[in-house]
Design a protein around this motif. Structure first.
Motif, PDB file in Angstrom:
ATOM      1  N   ARG A 137      -6.359  -4.065   3.250  1.00  0.00           N
ATOM      2  CA  ARG A 137      -5.085  -4.524   2.685  1.00  0.00           C
ATOM      3  C   ARG A 137      -5.169  -5.969   2.208  1.00  0.00           C
ATOM      4  NH1 ARG A 137      -0.313  -4.556   5.553  1.00  0.00           N
ATOM      5  NH2 ARG A 137      -1.356  -4.856   7.543  1.00  0.00           N
TER       6      ARG A 137
ATOM      7  N   ASP B 236       0.843  -1.195   0.000  1.00  0.00           N
ATOM      8  CA  ASP B 236       0.000   0.000   0.000  1.00  0.00           C
ATOM      9  C   ASP B 236       0.879   1.245   0.000  1.00  0.00           C
ATOM     10  OD1 ASP B 236       0.869   0.350   2.645  1.00  0.00           O
ATOM     11  OD2 ASP B 236      -1.090  -0.028   3.539  1.00  0.00           O
TER      12      ASP B 236
ATOM     13  N   THR C  81       0.109  -5.940   0.883  1.00  0.00           N
ATOM     14  CA  THR C  81      -1.311  -6.238   0.675  1.00  0.00           C
ATOM     15  C   THR C  81      -1.396  -7.677   0.164  1.00  0.00           C
ATOM     16  OG1 THR C  81      -1.307  -5.405  -1.589  1.00  0.00           O
ATOM     17  CG2 THR C  81      -1.869  -3.831   0.163  1.00  0.00           C
TER      18      THR C  81
END
Length: 189
Positions: free
Chosen positions: A178, A53, A59
């Motif tokens: 995420r 991210d 993520t």
């Protein structure tokens, strides 16, 4: 479900209908495996680091499939509703075995088939029924990296995993958006 662990609005934010496991071919993958025998659902999850991210945190992308024996499926339909038939229309989401127990040999074959497309770094498993599953893998001539993932608070000597910490980590990934999870109506039910 009547009492959801994660609110539907939060869950819907991380469900991705366009997520395709084929896009992760050759990538490192962690597999989660929760086996069952007769009444409960067996689940197998494939988790990949997807990206990072804007803060540089990883993520993830996740794909989950469930497996049920026919009598358990029929009981769910009878007690919980016809929507289970819709769930079963997608064998990538839910596979029903025409038997009284989950066919661990078939789950093992599917794991081997799917895992052959990825770089499996570990298979985290709950010890319930795993020894017989491990024998299925051995009978098929496959040796995959495994690590025990206990259900409770207790850790094992050979594993840093525990269910409460894993649940907290997944919840944080969902809250922080995420993680992307492949659309699977069984998971969102």
């Amino acid at each position: 479900a009547e009492n959801a662990w994660i609110e539907k609005e939060l869950w819907d934010q991380v469900v991705d209908p366009d997520l395709d496991i084929k896009d992760f071919k050759g990538k490192p993958c962690t597999v989660g495996l929760d086996l069952s025998q007769t009444r409960d659902m067996t689940a197998m999850a494939f988790v990949f680091q997807d990206d990072v991210d804007e803060e540089g945190r990883p993520t993830f992308a996740a794909f989950v499939k469930g497996y049920l024996p026919k009598p358990s499926f029929d009981e769910l339909v009878e007690n919980d509703g016809e929507h289970w038939h819709r769930f079963a229309e997608h064998p990538d989401h839910l596979e029903i075995f025409d038997s009284k127990t989950v066919r661990t040999d078939e789950v093992a074959r599917e794991l081997i088939d799917v895992a052959s497309s990825f770089d499996v770094d570990q298979i985290a498993y709950d010890c319930w029924l795993f020894r017989s599953f491990e024998q299925e893998l051995e009978d098929l001539g496959v040796d995959l990296p495994v690590v025990e993932h206990p259900q409770g608070w207790n850790r094992r000597r050979n594993s840093d995993l525990s269910m409460p910490e894993s649940i907290n980590a997944l919840e944080a990934l969902i809250l922080e958006e995420r993680i992307r999870i492949q659309l699977n109506p069984v998971l969102g039910y």
